[in-house]
Scaffold this motif. Structure first.
Motif, PDB file in Angstrom:
ATOM      1  N   PRO A  91       0.838  -1.205   0.000  1.00  0.00           N
ATOM      2  CA  PRO A  91       0.000   0.000   0.000  1.00  0.00           C
ATOM      3  C   PRO A  91       0.871   1.251   0.000  1.00  0.00           C
ATOM      4  N   LEU A  92       0.714   2.084  -1.017  1.00  0.00           N
ATOM      5  CA  LEU A  92       1.612   3.214  -1.224  1.00  0.00           C
ATOM      6  C   LEU A  92       0.812   4.474  -1.518  1.00  0.00           C
ATOM      7  N   ALA A  93       1.240   5.577  -0.917  1.00  0.00           N
ATOM      8  CA  ALA A  93       0.669   6.896  -1.206  1.00  0.00           C
ATOM      9  C   ALA A  93       1.760   7.770  -1.785  1.00  0.00           C
ATOM     10  N   VAL A  94       1.473   8.412  -2.904  1.00  0.00           N
ATOM     11  CA  VAL A  94       2.379   9.408  -3.462  1.00  0.00           C
ATOM     12  C   VAL A  94       1.895  10.764  -2.985  1.00  0.00           C
ATOM     13  N   GLY A  95       2.785  11.496  -2.313  1.00  0.00           N
ATOM     14  CA  GLY A  95       2.375  12.740  -1.670  1.00  0.00           C
ATOM     15  C   GLY A  95       2.008  12.474  -0.229  1.00  0.00           C
ATOM     16  N   GLY A  96       1.923  13.538   0.552  1.00  0.00           N
ATOM     17  CA  GLY A  96       1.652  13.359   1.984  1.00  0.00           C
ATOM     18  C   GLY A  96       2.907  12.911   2.696  1.00  0.00           C
ATOM     19  N   SER A  97       2.764  12.513   3.950  1.00  0.00           N
ATOM     20  CA  SER A  97       3.926  12.102   4.738  1.00  0.00           C
ATOM     21  C   SER A  97       3.481  11.230   5.908  1.00  0.00           C
ATOM     22  N   PRO A  98       4.393  10.389   6.423  1.00  0.00           N
ATOM     23  CA  PRO A  98       4.031   9.486   7.521  1.00  0.00           C
ATOM     24  C   PRO A  98       3.732  10.189   8.835  1.00  0.00           C
ATOM     25  N   ASP A  99       4.081  11.503   8.947  1.00  0.00           N
ATOM     26  CA  ASP A  99       3.752  12.228  10.181  1.00  0.00           C
ATOM     27  C   ASP A  99       2.346  12.823  10.125  1.00  0.00           C
ATOM     28  N   GLY A 100       1.601  12.503   9.061  1.00  0.00           N
ATOM     29  CA  GLY A 100       0.216  12.941   8.970  1.00  0.00           C
ATOM     30  C   GLY A 100       0.013  14.263   8.278  1.00  0.00           C
ATOM     31  N   ARG A 101       1.079  14.873   7.792  1.00  0.00           N
ATOM     32  CA  ARG A 101       0.960  16.164   7.123  1.00  0.00           C
ATOM     33  C   ARG A 101       0.800  15.959   5.624  1.00  0.00           C
ATOM     34  N   GLY A 102       0.224  16.945   4.972  1.00  0.00           N
ATOM     35  CA  GLY A 102       0.116  16.901   3.528  1.00  0.00           C
ATOM     36  C   GLY A 102      -1.082  16.110   3.039  1.00  0.00           C
ATOM     37  N   VAL A 103      -1.174  16.025   1.717  1.00  0.00           N
ATOM     38  CA  VAL A 103      -2.327  15.412   1.060  1.00  0.00           C
ATOM     39  C   VAL A 103      -1.849  14.352   0.077  1.00  0.00           C
ATOM     40  N   VAL A 104      -2.575  13.264   0.005  1.00  0.00           N
ATOM     41  CA  VAL A 104      -2.249  12.175  -0.913  1.00  0.00           C
ATOM     42  C   VAL A 104      -2.566  12.607  -2.346  1.00  0.00           C
ATOM     43  N   ALA A 105      -1.585  12.497  -3.242  1.00  0.00           N
ATOM     44  CA  ALA A 105      -1.806  12.820  -4.651  1.00  0.00           C
ATOM     45  C   ALA A 105      -2.471  11.649  -5.366  1.00  0.00           C
ATOM     46  N   THR A 106      -1.982  10.453  -5.104  1.00  0.00           N
ATOM     47  CA  THR A 106      -2.612   9.245  -5.622  1.00  0.00           C
ATOM     48  C   THR A 106      -2.194   8.070  -4.756  1.00  0.00           C
ATOM     49  N   ALA A 107      -2.909   6.978  -4.869  1.00  0.00           N
ATOM     50  CA  ALA A 107      -2.630   5.801  -4.046  1.00  0.00           C
ATOM     51  C   ALA A 107      -2.587   4.563  -4.924  1.00  0.00           C
ATOM     52  N   SER A 108      -1.761   3.611  -4.537  1.00  0.00           N
ATOM     53  CA  SER A 108      -1.703   2.347  -5.256  1.00  0.00           C
ATOM     54  C   SER A 108      -2.993   1.569  -5.021  1.00  0.00           C
ATOM     55  N   TYR A 109      -3.230   0.561  -5.854  1.00  0.00           N
ATOM     56  CA  TYR A 109      -4.444  -0.236  -5.686  1.00  0.00           C
ATOM     57  C   TYR A 109      -4.430  -0.998  -4.363  1.00  0.00           C
ATOM     58  N   GLU A 110      -3.246  -1.343  -3.886  1.00  0.00           N
ATOM     59  CA  GLU A 110      -3.147  -2.016  -2.577  1.00  0.00           C
ATOM     60  C   GLU A 110      -3.633  -1.097  -1.464  1.00  0.00           C
ATOM     61  N   ALA A 111      -3.381   0.239  -1.606  1.00  0.00           N
ATOM     62  CA  ALA A 111      -3.847   1.201  -0.601  1.00  0.00           C
ATOM     63  C   ALA A 111      -5.331   1.498  -0.772  1.00  0.00           C
ATOM     64  N   ARG A 112      -5.791   1.468  -2.008  1.00  0.00           N
ATOM     65  CA  ARG A 112      -7.201   1.781  -2.266  1.00  0.00           C
ATOM     66  C   ARG A 112      -8.128   0.740  -1.642  1.00  0.00           C
ATOM     67  N   LYS A 113      -7.627  -0.463  -1.454  1.00  0.00           N
ATOM     68  CA  LYS A 113      -8.444  -1.504  -0.816  1.00  0.00           C
ATOM     69  C   LYS A 113      -8.823  -1.103   0.608  1.00  0.00           C
ATOM     70  N   TYR A 114      -8.025  -0.233   1.208  1.00  0.00           N
ATOM     71  CA  TYR A 114      -8.298   0.239   2.568  1.00  0.00           C
ATOM     72  C   TYR A 114      -9.126   1.533   2.570  1.00  0.00           C
ATOM     73  N   GLY A 115      -9.425   2.044   1.380  1.00  0.00           N
ATOM     74  CA  GLY A 115     -10.202   3.278   1.297  1.00  0.00           C
ATOM     75  C   GLY A 115      -9.362   4.520   1.102  1.00  0.00           C
ATOM     76  N   VAL A 116      -8.051   4.373   0.932  1.00  0.00           N
ATOM     77  CA  VAL A 116      -7.180   5.526   0.704  1.00  0.00           C
ATOM     78  C   VAL A 116      -7.425   6.066  -0.701  1.00  0.00           C
ATOM     79  N   ARG A 117      -7.610   7.375  -0.811  1.00  0.00           N
ATOM     80  CA  ARG A 117      -7.917   7.997  -2.089  1.00  0.00           C
ATOM     81  C   ARG A 117      -7.102   9.271  -2.283  1.00  0.00           C
ATOM     82  N   SER A 118      -7.031   9.730  -3.525  1.00  0.00           N
ATOM     83  CA  SER A 118      -6.369  11.000  -3.813  1.00  0.00           C
ATOM     84  C   SER A 118      -7.127  12.140  -3.149  1.00  0.00           C
ATOM     85  N   ALA A 119      -6.402  13.215  -2.838  1.00  0.00           N
ATOM     86  CA  ALA A 119      -6.940  14.411  -2.178  1.00  0.00           C
ATOM     87  C   ALA A 119      -7.323  14.165  -0.718  1.00  0.00           C
ATOM     88  N   MET A 120      -6.972  13.001  -0.187  1.00  0.00           N
ATOM     89  CA  MET A 120      -7.234  12.692   1.218  1.00  0.00           C
ATOM     90  C   MET A 120      -6.042  13.144   2.060  1.00  0.00           C
TER      91      MET A 120
END
Length: 363
Positions: free
Chosen positions: A35-64
């Motif tokens: 599960p991978l997010a491009v954009g954002g950061s592990p400290d909770g700051r920023g916004v996800v630009a896009t997410a891999s399909y493995e991350a999308r299974k958990y509900g992670v989406r762009s602009a989140m």
């Protein structure tokens, strides 16, 4: 208006699968299958630009927000965007498109419409061309794309999303109406979550339900969008593929790793953004008249301020002068800022002249 079945164009919509994330997983094998997010950061700051399909299974989406993404997927990995790389890959993809047609309308780095009614290779079959494009993207770039093939842009767009990822969906003239009548209303391109809920409240769950409403009724319930919905469900879309699609705005923004509260530091950041925006305008041969700034605060509230000039500008220093003027009207005292952005729009004048610049009118 012509009915959808009278339109004989052959339109393909190509949409790359989780583009940014797929490029990262291709270039860094240790990220593959995770599960991978491009954009954002592990400290909770920023916004996800896009997410891999493995991350999308958990509900992670762009602009989140990263914070929300981590709540959904605690073991989510983050990586910084590499837009220069994505641009290079996008250019290669478009070179593949040009093997078959010059009628290409890019919508973003990772998707485009193609009109192959008359294809350069003389293949004749839009389905075969779509498959050839998908194969070339896989062979040459080790990436996957989904394709939709139909008689107009609207149907092709829906089709490309129908069997993602790595799908190819053909909706021929005789299948358009039955397909749309059976399609769940929230699968229609242009129907968002709020509109879908409103439609369901009116008993509209499928295209067939929507089709029972007159244009006047839909206008009454949904305003100007009602006309679009009326023709949408009938598969009617006469828009041509426009190779020279005009950008309405060009912008740049930055989310900071730590909130900033000092006005001088904000203005320094704005100066950097203006200089970067100048380069983007140069690359697009654009100059404009309207500058818009965006300021997002630590509580996620945001404001925008705009000014329209009487002449076109493109240089970073000129834009920064306007930004300074706009920021004089923004109260940031005792407030912390997490994002700043600058956008140029209102491209009314002639194309940007890179060498001589542009002389301002005396009046």
């Amino acid at each position: 208006m012509q009915s959808a079945t009278e339109v004989l164009r052959k339109i393909i919509h190509i949409d790359m699968d989780a583009f940014y994330a797929s490029v990262e997983q291709r270039d860094f094998p240790e990220l593959a299958g995770k599960p991978l997010a491009v954009g954002g950061s592990p400290d909770g700051r920023g916004v996800v630009a896009t997410a891999s399909y493995e991350a999308r299974k958990y509900g992670v989406r762009s602009a989140m927000s990263s914070r929300q993404a981590l709540q959904l997927c605690p073991h989510l990995l983050f990586t910084k965007p590499r837009f220069e790389v994505y641009k290079q890959v996008s250019d290669h993809i478009r070179s593949i498109f040009r093997r078959y047609t010059e009628l290409i309308e890019p919508l973003s780095l990772d998707e485009a419409f193609l009109d192959v009614t008359e294809d350069k290779a003389g293949i004749g079959s839009a389905i075969e061309i779509a498959q050839a494009i998908k194969d070339a993207i896989k062979d040459e770039l080790n990436l996957t794309a989904s394709a939709g093939v139909s008689i107009n842009k609207f149907i092709a767009k829906i089709a490309s999303d129908y069997q993602k990822p790595n799908g190819l969906t053909f909706i021929g003239p005789s299948k358009v109406i039955p397909f749309l009548e059976n399609l769940p209303i929230d699968k229609f391109f242009g129907v968002g979550k709020v509109t879908a809920q409103k439609m369901k409240g009116l008993g509209i769950h499928t295209g067939a339900d929507l089709k029972r409403f007159s244009e006047d009724e839909l206008r009454r319930y949904f305003g100007k969008s009602g006309k679009f919905f009326y023709h949408m469900v009938r598969g009617e879309d006469q828009r041509p593929v426009r190779p020279n699609r005009i950008s309405k705005s060009i912008g740049i923004e930055d989310t900071f790793s730590a909130d900033i509260a000092d006005r001088d530091e904000m203005m320094l950041e704005f100066k950097t953004l203006c200089d970067k925006l100048e380069k983007r305008l140069e690359n697009k041969s654009k100059s404009g008249r309207t500058i818009t700034i965006k300021v997002k605060f630590s509580d996620f509230t945001q404001i925008t301020r705009s000014k329209t000039n009487f002449y076109d500008i493109h240089r970073g220093n000129d834009m920064y002068l306007v930004v300074q003027e706009l920021m004089e009207k923004v109260n940031v005292e005792n407030l912390r800022v997490r994002l700043l952005g600058v956008t140029m729009s209102n491209f009314k004048g002639p194309d940007y002249i890179p060498k001589e610049g542009r002389q301002l009118s005396l009046f």
